[in-house]
Design a protein around this motif. Structure first.
Motif, PDB file in Angstrom:
ATOM      1  N   MET A   1       0.853  -1.207   0.000  1.00 32.42           N
ATOM      2  CA  MET A   1       0.000   0.000   0.000  1.00 32.42           C
ATOM      3  C   MET A   1       0.886   1.254   0.000  1.00 32.42           C
ATOM      4  SD  MET A   1      -3.341   0.702   0.308  1.00 32.42           S
ATOM      5  CE  MET A   1      -4.354   2.024   0.885  1.00 32.42           C
ATOM      6  N   PRO A   2       0.771   2.162  -1.021  1.00 33.36           N
ATOM      7  CA  PRO A   2       1.608   3.379  -0.998  1.00 33.36           C
ATOM      8  C   PRO A   2       1.204   4.301   0.145  1.00 33.36           C
ATOM      9  CG  PRO A   2       0.233   3.268  -2.987  1.00 33.36           C
ATOM     10  CD  PRO A   2      -0.145   2.122  -2.134  1.00 33.36           C
ATOM     11  N   ASN A   3       2.172   5.088   0.619  1.00 33.24           N
ATOM     12  CA  ASN A   3       1.869   6.084   1.656  1.00 33.24           C
ATOM     13  C   ASN A   3       0.823   7.059   1.165  1.00 33.24           C
ATOM     14  OD1 ASN A   3       3.611   5.333   3.625  1.00 33.24           O
ATOM     15  ND2 ASN A   3       5.314   6.532   2.799  1.00 33.24           N
ATOM     16  N   THR A   4       0.129   7.685   2.108  1.00 33.96           N
ATOM     17  CA  THR A   4      -0.766   8.776   1.727  1.00 33.96           C
ATOM     18  C   THR A   4       0.012  10.071   1.870  1.00 33.96           C
ATOM     19  OG1 THR A   4      -2.609   7.519   2.529  1.00 33.96           O
ATOM     20  CG2 THR A   4      -2.971   9.860   2.242  1.00 33.96           C
ATOM     21  N   VAL A   5       0.348  10.663   0.749  1.00 32.18           N
ATOM     22  CA  VAL A   5       1.123  11.895   0.757  1.00 32.18           C
ATOM     23  C   VAL A   5       0.179  13.089   0.720  1.00 32.18           C
ATOM     24  CG1 VAL A   5       2.717  13.243  -0.651  1.00 32.18           C
ATOM     25  CG2 VAL A   5       3.173  10.842  -0.214  1.00 32.18           C
ATOM     26  N   LEU A   6      -0.908  12.959  -0.052  1.00 40.15           N
ATOM     27  CA  LEU A   6      -1.975  13.977  -0.080  1.00 40.15           C
ATOM     28  C   LEU A   6      -3.224  13.362   0.542  1.00 40.15           C
ATOM     29  CD1 LEU A   6      -1.759  15.476  -3.712  1.00 40.15           C
ATOM     30  CD2 LEU A   6      -0.534  16.194  -1.653  1.00 40.15           C
ATOM     31  N   SER A   7      -4.098  14.207   1.098  1.00 43.43           N
ATOM     32  CA  SER A   7      -5.375  13.692   1.604  1.00 43.43           C
ATOM     33  C   SER A   7      -6.095  12.958   0.490  1.00 43.43           C
ATOM     34  CB  SER A   7      -6.272  14.838   2.060  1.00 43.43           C
ATOM     35  OG  SER A   7      -5.573  15.694   2.893  1.00 43.43           O
ATOM     36  N   ARG A   8      -6.810  11.908   0.850  1.00 45.35           N
ATOM     37  CA  ARG A   8      -7.511  11.128  -0.181  1.00 45.35           C
ATOM     38  C   ARG A   8      -8.804  11.827  -0.570  1.00 45.35           C
ATOM     39  NH1 ARG A   8      -5.411   6.239  -1.298  1.00 45.35           N
ATOM     40  NH2 ARG A   8      -3.715   5.655   0.104  1.00 45.35           N
ATOM     41  N   THR A   9      -8.678  12.788  -1.490  1.00 47.85           N
ATOM     42  CA  THR A   9      -9.871  13.522  -1.926  1.00 47.85           C
ATOM     43  C   THR A   9     -10.335  12.944  -3.262  1.00 47.85           C
ATOM     44  OG1 THR A   9      -8.336  15.112  -2.843  1.00 47.85           O
ATOM     45  CG2 THR A   9      -9.433  15.746  -0.814  1.00 47.85           C
ATOM     46  N   PRO A  10     -11.617  13.077  -3.582  1.00 49.47           N
ATOM     47  CA  PRO A  10     -12.105  12.522  -4.843  1.00 49.47           C
ATOM     48  C   PRO A  10     -11.519  13.262  -6.052  1.00 49.47           C
ATOM     49  CG  PRO A  10     -13.929  13.169  -3.401  1.00 49.47           C
ATOM     50  CD  PRO A  10     -12.677  13.692  -2.782  1.00 49.47           C
ATOM     51  N   PHE A  11     -11.175  12.506  -7.057  1.00 43.83           N
ATOM     52  CA  PHE A  11     -10.753  13.090  -8.335  1.00 43.83           C
ATOM     53  C   PHE A  11     -11.411  12.278  -9.428  1.00 43.83           C
ATOM     54  CE2 PHE A  11      -7.635   9.898  -7.088  1.00 43.83           C
ATOM     55  CZ  PHE A  11      -7.513   9.117  -8.224  1.00 43.83           C
ATOM     56  N   ARG A  12     -11.327  12.750 -10.664  1.00 45.33           N
ATOM     57  CA  ARG A  12     -11.924  11.981 -11.765  1.00 45.33           C
ATOM     58  C   ARG A  12     -10.842  11.511 -12.718  1.00 45.33           C
ATOM     59  NH1 ARG A  12     -16.359  13.931 -15.344  1.00 45.33           N
ATOM     60  NH2 ARG A  12     -16.511  11.703 -15.665  1.00 45.33           N
ATOM     61  N   LEU A  13     -11.039  10.317 -13.249  1.00 40.60           N
ATOM     62  CA  LEU A  13     -10.096   9.776 -14.222  1.00 40.60           C
ATOM     63  C   LEU A  13     -10.898   9.223 -15.397  1.00 40.60           C
ATOM     64  CD1 LEU A  13      -7.037   8.991 -14.623  1.00 40.60           C
ATOM     65  CD2 LEU A  13      -7.722   6.714 -13.875  1.00 40.60           C
ATOM     66  N   ALA A  14     -10.495   9.552 -16.610  1.00 39.87           N
ATOM     67  CA  ALA A  14     -11.193   9.002 -17.778  1.00 39.87           C
ATOM     68  C   ALA A  14     -10.162   8.403 -18.731  1.00 39.87           C
ATOM     69  CB  ALA A  14     -11.966  10.112 -18.493  1.00 39.87           C
ATOM     70  N   THR A  15     -10.453   7.210 -19.208  1.00 39.79           N
ATOM     71  CA  THR A  15      -9.592   6.576 -20.208  1.00 39.79           C
ATOM     72  C   THR A  15      -9.981   7.129 -21.578  1.00 39.79           C
ATOM     73  OG1 THR A  15      -9.601   4.565 -18.893  1.00 39.79           O
ATOM     74  CG2 THR A  15      -8.907   4.346 -21.187  1.00 39.79           C
ATOM     75  N   ASN A  16      -8.987   7.514 -22.344  1.00 38.54           N
ATOM     76  CA  ASN A  16      -9.280   7.974 -23.707  1.00 38.54           C
ATOM     77  C   ASN A  16      -9.412   6.765 -24.624  1.00 38.54           C
ATOM     78  OD1 ASN A  16      -9.474   9.231 -26.170  1.00 38.54           O
ATOM     79  ND2 ASN A  16      -7.311   9.832 -26.259  1.00 38.54           N
ATOM     80  N   ARG A  17     -10.640   6.440 -24.998  1.00 35.13           N
ATOM     81  CA  ARG A  17     -10.850   5.238 -25.824  1.00 35.13           C
ATOM     82  C   ARG A  17     -10.302   5.417 -27.237  1.00 35.13           C
ATOM     83  NH1 ARG A  17     -15.913   5.101 -26.267  1.00 35.13           N
ATOM     84  NH2 ARG A  17     -16.449   6.566 -24.635  1.00 35.13           N
ATOM     85  N   ASN A  18     -10.051   6.661 -27.645  1.00 36.14           N
ATOM     86  CA  ASN A  18      -9.475   6.896 -28.977  1.00 36.14           C
ATOM     87  C   ASN A  18      -7.951   6.991 -28.957  1.00 36.14           C
ATOM     88  OD1 ASN A  18     -11.897   7.075 -30.573  1.00 36.14           O
ATOM     89  ND2 ASN A  18     -12.338   8.927 -29.394  1.00 36.14           N
ATOM     90  N   ALA A  19      -7.359   6.780 -27.768  1.00 41.33           N
ATOM     91  CA  ALA A  19      -5.889   6.822 -27.701  1.00 41.33           C
ATOM     92  C   ALA A  19      -5.344   5.821 -28.705  1.00 41.33           C
ATOM     93  CB  ALA A  19      -5.417   6.475 -26.289  1.00 41.33           C
ATOM     94  N   ASP A  20      -4.378   6.248 -29.462  1.00 39.40           N
ATOM     95  CA  ASP A  20      -3.927   5.425 -30.580  1.00 39.40           C
ATOM     96  C   ASP A  20      -2.402   5.414 -30.597  1.00 39.40           C
ATOM     97  OD1 ASP A  20      -3.452   4.215 -32.981  1.00 39.40           O
ATOM     98  OD2 ASP A  20      -4.889   5.423 -34.130  1.00 39.40           O
ATOM     99  N   ARG A  21      -1.820   4.245 -30.401  1.00 35.24           N
ATOM    100  CA  ARG A  21      -0.354   4.167 -30.398  1.00 35.24           C
ATOM    101  C   ARG A  21       0.158   3.486 -31.671  1.00 35.24           C
ATOM    102  NH1 ARG A  21       1.691   6.014 -25.433  1.00 35.24           N
ATOM    103  NH2 ARG A  21       3.723   5.104 -25.836  1.00 35.24           N
ATOM    104  N   SER A  22      -0.688   3.471 -32.708  1.00 38.28           N
ATOM    105  CA  SER A  22      -0.266   2.859 -33.974  1.00 38.28           C
ATOM    106  C   SER A  22       0.767   3.750 -34.676  1.00 38.28           C
ATOM    107  CB  SER A  22      -1.472   2.680 -34.905  1.00 38.28           C
ATOM    108  OG  SER A  22      -1.925   3.962 -35.303  1.00 38.28           O
ATOM    109  N   GLU A  23       1.414   3.179 -35.679  1.00 38.63           N
ATOM    110  CA  GLU A  23       2.421   3.934 -36.442  1.00 38.63           C
ATOM    111  C   GLU A  23       1.767   5.125 -37.154  1.00 38.63           C
ATOM    112  OE1 GLU A  23       5.856   5.273 -37.778  1.00 38.63           O
ATOM    113  OE2 GLU A  23       5.684   3.661 -36.301  1.00 38.63           O
ATOM    114  N   SER A  24       0.529   4.953 -37.642  1.00 39.00           N
ATOM    115  CA  SER A  24      -0.086   6.074 -38.383  1.00 39.00           C
ATOM    116  C   SER A  24      -0.463   7.222 -37.428  1.00 39.00           C
ATOM    117  CB  SER A  24      -1.281   5.610 -39.202  1.00 39.00           C
ATOM    118  OG  SER A  24      -2.312   5.216 -38.347  1.00 39.00           O
ATOM    119  N   ALA A  25      -0.885   6.886 -36.204  1.00 40.52           N
ATOM    120  CA  ALA A  25      -1.185   7.954 -35.223  1.00 40.52           C
ATOM    121  C   ALA A  25       0.101   8.691 -34.854  1.00 40.52           C
ATOM    122  CB  ALA A  25      -1.827   7.361 -33.977  1.00 40.52           C
ATOM    123  N   LEU A  26       1.164   7.897 -34.709  1.00 41.35           N
ATOM    124  CA  LEU A  26       2.476   8.480 -34.397  1.00 41.35           C
ATOM    125  C   LEU A  26       2.873   9.485 -35.473  1.00 41.35           C
ATOM    126  CD1 LEU A  26       4.814   8.003 -32.348  1.00 41.35           C
ATOM    127  CD2 LEU A  26       5.783   6.429 -34.014  1.00 41.35           C
TER     128      LEU A  26
END
Ligand SMILES: Cc1ncc(COP(=O)(O)O)c(C=O)c1O
Length: 407
Positions: A1-26
């Motif tokens: 378990m990592p230390n708590t360095v900042l208070s555990r406050t709510p944040f939002r995280l979204a995965t980018n479903r269009n993230a593209d690591r293909s050669e053409s996106a590059l």
């Protein structure tokens, strides 16, 4: 378990479903900000008097506390005495506007911004007026560069921009005009006045009088990314970059630079916003630009944008891995953490928008499910960008409890 360095406050995280690591996106990221064009911007900026690379600070102590290998913090507080990375973007765009104006008027070619520093062209440069809307930092950068390269500056700002930020802009001889409304109202006013008077709007968004100005701004930002690449201790690319965003210009530049510099091995990009101004996170969720209405209420003034730049969106749509938005409290705690340095790292003076990338890194690294989702572990080498120093010392003192720089 990592230390708590900042208070555990709510944040939002979204995965980018269009993230593209293909050669053409590059390839498309490489083409969006052409490496030859950005290299020319960097070499011009490096030629300016007073240029010095800003420090890349190794925060090993706090990195250990949250169980990652390294967190680097690129501290832009000393950039050209302007206090933020914006000196590179708006500053370079103004230099190029002045140079193009002189070349057009005097029938010259190949004029560099450095040529403008001689008295020879000052009378002609003084006929050009640059304008912009600002939450503080961009306007200060534009005013600074206008003063340096000899043109006139008129800076528009919303009523809530702090008096110290306005004074800093005026200290470079710029005229300031307060709009009665929001930042968007100020931007509209500056655009309309510019159109009527033949002034140049300096912006990294579609507000710019011409696309060239927006691209010059982004090209200027690559300076700090290029410095980071040469300051890293070895040739290995970082694994993650947490980059805060208002309209997204810096984050988009990080995506393009990462592609050009490190190719397929480029770091995962996490775009960080304020919870109440998370237009990029929402756009990444939906797959198309989303406008966030309302007050955009956050102490992170530089991040208070409700609409992403269309230019930035074109590269973030494929180049961003995740969007993350954080509460103001996490930024305040991170400012104090940097000032107090309780984990043995060097103390750092940082402003409230400047710490957002680091605050997000810490929140993410101390949360097990987020670690897993974005691939953080004990081998992660993370770059964060401290985009500003204490650009408003009164705000800094109120948030940290002492003036900037006092132990
Ligand atoms: C200190 C600071 N950090 C980050 C940003 C966000 O940059 P961008 O608008 O390019 O996303 C700004 C914008 O003004 C800023 O002032």
């Amino acid at each position: 378990m990592p230390n708590t360095v900042l208070s555990r406050t709510p944040f939002r995280l979204a995965t980018n479903r269009n993230a593209d690591r293909s050669e053409s996106a590059l390839q498309s990221l490489r083409e969006f900000l052409d490496p030859a064009f950005t290299a020319a911007a960097r070499s011009e900026i490096r030629s300016w008097p007073g240029y010095a690379a800003t420090p890349l600070i190794d925060l090993t102590g706090v990195a250990r506390a949250v169980r990652v290998a390294t967190i680097w913090y690129k501290d832009e507080g000393s950039r050209f005495g302007v206090g933020s990375f914006k000196a590179l973007g708006g500053g370079y765009a103004v230099a190029r506007i002045a140079a193009r104006h002189v070349m057009r008027t005097a029938g010259l070619a190949g004029l560099s911004s450095l040529d403008l520093l001689s008295d020879r062209y000052r009378k002609i440069a003084a006929q050009a007026t640059v304008t912009c809307a600002t939450d503080g930092n961009h306007g200060r950068a534009v005013a600074w560069a206008a003063h340096k390269f000899g043109c006139r500056a008129v800076v528009y700002m919303a009523s809530i921009v702090s008096p110290l930020r306005e004074q800093a802009i005026q200290s470079f001889g710029a005229a300031t005009i307060r709009s009665q409304g929001t930042h968007e109202d100020a931007a509209r006013e500056s655009r309309e006045v510019a159109q009527r008077n033949g002034w140049f709007v300096v912006s990294e968004t579609e507000n710019a009088s011409e696309p060239q100005i927006a691209f010059d701004t982004l090209a200027g930002y690559t300076t700090l990314l290029d410095e980071i690449a040469s300051q890293l201790p070895d040739d290995r690319p970082p694994t993650h970059m947490f980059v805060q965003a208002g309209v997204g210009g810096l984050a988009a530049t990080a995506a393009c630079y990462g592609a050009a510099r490190w190719g397929a091995a480029r770091p995962v990009l996490i775009v960080v916003e304020a919870l109440n101004a998370d237009c990029i996170l929402r756009s990444l969720e939906l797959g198309e630009p989303v406008v966030v209405a309302g007050e955009l209420d956050t102490i992170m003034a530089g991040l208070a944008a409700g609409e992403t730049s269309g230019y930035a969106w074109r590269s973030l749509r494929v180049g961003a891995g995740f969007g993350m938005s954080i509460p103001d409290g996490a930024a305040v705690e991170t400012m104090r953490l940097l000032a107090d340095a309780p984990y043995g790292d060097p103390p750092v003076v940082a402003g409230e928008s400047g710490v957002a990338g680091l605050a997000a890194t810490l929140l993410a690294a101390q949360d097990e499910s987020t670690r897993e989702l974005i691939g953080l572990d004990e081998t992660s080498r993370i770059v964060t960008i401290g985009t500003e120093g204490a650009t408003d010392p009164a705000v800094y003192e109120r948030l940290v409890g002492r003036p900037p720089g006092l132990p």
